[in-house]
Design a protein around this motif. Structure first.
Motif, PDB file in Angstrom:
ATOM      1  N   GLY A   5      -3.766   4.814  -3.115  1.00  0.00           N
ATOM      2  CA  GLY A   5      -4.889   5.533  -2.522  1.00  0.00           C
ATOM      3  C   GLY A   5      -5.451   4.918  -1.263  1.00  0.00           C
ATOM      4  O   GLY A   5      -6.635   5.111  -0.958  1.00  0.00           O
ATOM      5  N   GLY A   6      -4.617   4.188  -0.509  1.00  0.00           N
ATOM      6  CA  GLY A   6      -5.055   3.717   0.793  1.00  0.00           C
ATOM      7  C   GLY A   6      -4.762   4.754   1.860  1.00  0.00           C
ATOM      8  O   GLY A   6      -4.454   5.911   1.553  1.00  0.00           O
ATOM      9  N   THR A   7      -4.854   4.339   3.109  1.00  0.00           N
ATOM     10  CA  THR A   7      -4.521   5.264   4.192  1.00  0.00           C
ATOM     11  C   THR A   7      -3.098   5.767   4.055  1.00  0.00           C
ATOM     12  O   THR A   7      -2.833   6.970   4.213  1.00  0.00           O
ATOM     13  N   LEU A   8      -2.172   4.852   3.761  1.00  0.00           N
ATOM     14  CA  LEU A   8      -0.779   5.255   3.575  1.00  0.00           C
ATOM     15  C   LEU A   8      -0.613   6.193   2.391  1.00  0.00           C
ATOM     16  O   LEU A   8       0.320   6.989   2.346  1.00  0.00           O
ATOM     17  N   GLY A   9      -1.499   6.077   1.425  1.00  0.00           N
ATOM     18  CA  GLY A   9      -1.442   6.956   0.263  1.00  0.00           C
ATOM     19  C   GLY A   9      -2.091   8.305   0.487  1.00  0.00           C
ATOM     20  O   GLY A   9      -2.172   9.111  -0.439  1.00  0.00           O
ATOM     21  N   GLU A  10      -2.538   8.547   1.734  1.00  0.00           N
ATOM     22  CA  GLU A  10      -3.190   9.814   2.099  1.00  0.00           C
ATOM     23  C   GLU A  10      -4.372  10.113   1.185  1.00  0.00           C
ATOM     24  O   GLU A  10      -4.596  11.248   0.752  1.00  0.00           O
ATOM     25  N   ALA A  44       0.881  -1.166   0.000  1.00  0.00           N
ATOM     26  CA  ALA A  44       0.000   0.000   0.000  1.00  0.00           C
ATOM     27  C   ALA A  44       0.918   1.215   0.000  1.00  0.00           C
ATOM     28  O   ALA A  44       1.384   1.663   1.045  1.00  0.00           O
ATOM     29  N   VAL A  45       1.215   1.719  -1.175  1.00  0.00           N
ATOM     30  CA  VAL A  45       2.304   2.685  -1.309  1.00  0.00           C
ATOM     31  C   VAL A  45       1.903   4.069  -0.792  1.00  0.00           C
ATOM     32  O   VAL A  45       0.734   4.447  -0.808  1.00  0.00           O
ATOM     33  N   THR A  46       2.913   4.800  -0.348  1.00  0.00           N
ATOM     34  CA  THR A  46       2.709   6.187   0.054  1.00  0.00           C
ATOM     35  C   THR A  46       2.650   7.072  -1.191  1.00  0.00           C
ATOM     36  O   THR A  46       3.163   6.720  -2.250  1.00  0.00           O
TER      37      THR A  46
END
Length: 305
Positions: free
Chosen positions: A45-50, A11-13
């Protein structure tokens, strides 16, 4: 590209510049390293992806840029975390239009939907798209659990294919497997439970610290899935203080600081987030520095069979 729901999926930043614009050069540097390390997909676009702070145009740029970069090497999956069913359908339509290969879906945001509402929400979106879907089941952080009876109803949709299992209950992996066999692929969604989940039979790992340590993450997965449990556990024990940085309200800042240490990112986050400061920054930096000082060699591990 067909999505195979297994292996390590980072889950990329999202990388930003000092001016708060997308830093695509740094973003693509990280993506290339992930692919070269052997990940099985890229989740955007997950949480880590803000994701909650990204504009629609930025999401499109990230998806299209990633798809162009990885080509046919790995599938590209984008997260859907919307407040309304209409918004989720639109997000799924946009994902297909941008070139994404699959979706990761959260239950409705903000509103705590009941069982019928949650099943209806997922069902309507699944019926609106041909893209394969991984349900993100995280009742700890999002307040809604997708139970086995709910999955029983949802699996009538052939494109609902996987679950990101984040209930924090390892025994749920066995329950899911007993109930659904291989019909529902199971990916661990909690970094600090990855080894245990893989040994229990999870098919993959949606990982966070992989953003800074892709080779070690992939190595743990490979070792565990090929029966080299002792080697996997030793590497996992080294990794654990870092993995604990993922189970924190400041996980984005934590992991971005780790990315700086390994040359794979920057500290820039999007407001209202701010980079770590003071004693907390010093604490996290000590964890990262200690891990780097004791970073194990991977060359002697059983990574080829």
């Amino acid at each position: 590209m067909r999505v195979v729901w297994e292996g390590v999926m980072p889950a990329v930043t999202t990388k930003f510049t000092k001016e708060d614009t997308l830093d695509l050069d740094l973003f693509l540097k990280n993506i290339k390293v992930q692919v070269n390390a052997g990940v099985s997909g890229i989740i955007l676009g997950g949480t880590l992806g803000e994701a909650s702070t990204l504009e629609e145009g930025e999401k499109e740029i990230l998806v299209r840029t990633t798809v162009e970069s990885v080509g046919e090497d790995v599938p590209v999956i984008i997260n859907i975390a919307e407040q309304s069913t209409k918004g989720a359908i639109r997000a799924a339509e946009n994902a297909a239009r941008f070139g994404a290969d699959g979706l990761m879906m959260l239950p409705p945001m903000r509103y705590k939907a009941n069982e019928k509402e949650t099943v209806t929400y997922f069902s309507v979106v699944a019926d609106s798209t041909d893209l394969p879907i991984m349900i993100y089941n995280n009742p700890v952080d999002y307040g809604i659990e997708v139970t086995l009876p709910m999955f029983e109803k949802l699996l009538r949709f052939p494109n609902i294919q996987a679950v990101k299992e984040s209930t924090r209950d390892i025994t749920n992996i066995t329950r899911l497997r007993n109930q659904f066999g291989d019909r529902l692929k199971i990916l661990c969604g909690v970094d600090t439970l990855a080894y245990e989940s893989l040994v229990a039979g999870a098919d993959g790992w949606v990982a966070g610290l992989v953003c800074a340590f892709p080779e070690e993450t992939v190595a743990i997965y490979h070792l565990a899935k090929t029966g080299h449990y002792k080697e996997a556990l030793a590497l996992y024990r080294w990794f654990m203080p870092l993995l604990e940085l993922d189970i924190s309200p400041q996980l984005v800042q934590n992991i971005k600081l780790a990315e700086v240490a390994t040359g794979l990112g920057s500290e820039y986050v999007r407001a209202p987030r701010l980079p770590l400061q003071g004693a907390e920054r010093e604490r996290v930096q000590r964890i990262i520095d200690t891990a780097l000082t004791n970073r194990p060699a991977l060359s002697g591990l059983n990574l080829t069979n």
